[in-house]
Design an enzyme around this catalytic site. Structure first.
Site, short mmCIF file in Angstrom:
data_model
loop_
_atom_site.label_atom_id
_atom_site.label_comp_id
_atom_site.label_asym_id
_atom_site.label_seq_id
_atom_site.Cartn_x
_atom_site.Cartn_y
_atom_site.Cartn_z
N ARG A 191 0.92 -0.98 0.02
CA ARG A 191 0.31 0.28 0.26
C ARG A 191 0.55 1.06 -0.09
NH1 ARG A 191 -3.18 -3.27 -1.21
NH2 ARG A 191 -5.16 -3.58 0.10
N LEU A 192 2.00 0.85 -0.40
CA LEU A 192 2.83 2.20 -0.50
C LEU A 192 3.01 2.40 -1.84
CD1 LEU A 192 6.15 1.03 1.86
CD2 LEU A 192 4.37 2.54 2.59
#
Length: 213
Positions: A191-192
């Site tokens: 999720r970066l």
């Protein structure tokens, strides 16, 4: 209850760096759109259009992008529809494109204006005849009591314009969103995600910044 917590994605298909994107966001959009179209993604020009009513209530729907150039993003619709009425009330809107196959999203915010009558006439002239009839037949967003009423209006318009070119209805035409902010999102692992934002400044140039995911 619909529990979707088990649905998980770990995006790994690409990266996006502010040092390698185009200086002009419309060029960056064209690059991404071309890549999406080359994969034969269904309706790559489908976009979510968000507008705001006079009372502040936002609403959204999917429409199809028909043109994009240095002047902005163009779509066509009924001016009397709900979105048309909301754009008449507030000439600001937002667009969102999502190409799941590429794990990419583009968000666009800006000011909306009607395209010229000549542009609307030219596009209407190349629409399928059935779509031209539909533009005359449907009082878009109005409440109707049955589908039969709609079909009767369609037959009426087919008779009215039998054996002749169909002119553009005065209530139908194009809008152009002049972008003032665009965000390009590339899914990344854990999720970066990569988020690159372009913003139009008062001195009429684009700035480029990275946003935290």
């Amino acid at each position: 209850m619909l529990d979707l917590s088990a649905l998980r994605e770990n995006y790994t298909r690409g990266i996006l760096d502010q040092n390698t994107v185009h200086a002009n966001p419309l060029e960056q959009f064209r690059q991404w759109f071309t890549e999406a179209a080359s994969l034969q993604i269904p309706e790559p020009n489908a976009m979510h259009l968000a507008t705001v009513a006079a009372n502040g209530q936002p609403s959204g729907r999917i429409v199809l992008l028909k043109t994009v150039d240095e002047r902005g993003f163009v779509w066509y619709t009924n001016y009397d529809s709900k979105k048309g009425q909301e754009l008449a009330s507030s000439a600001r809107a937002a667009l969102t494109f999502f190409w799941v196959e590429l794990e990419r999203q583009v968000r666009v915010e800006g000011i909306v204006k009607k395209v010229s009558p000549e542009e609307s006439d030219a596009y209407f002239a190349v629409r399928p005849r059935g779509s031209q009839i539909g533009a005359w037949a449907s009082p878009q967003s109005a409440v109707i009591s049955s589908r039969e009423i709609l079909e009767a209006r369609e037959q009426e318009m087919m008779s009215r314009f039998a054996d002749q070119p169909i002119p553009r209805p005065p209530h139908w035409g194009g809008y152009r969103l002049l972008p003032r902010q665009l965000e390009f999102w590339q899914g990344r692992a854990s999720r970066l995600h990569d988020r690159i934002q372009y913003e139009w400044t008062e001195d009429e140039r684009w700035t480029i910044e990275r946003l935290a995911p």
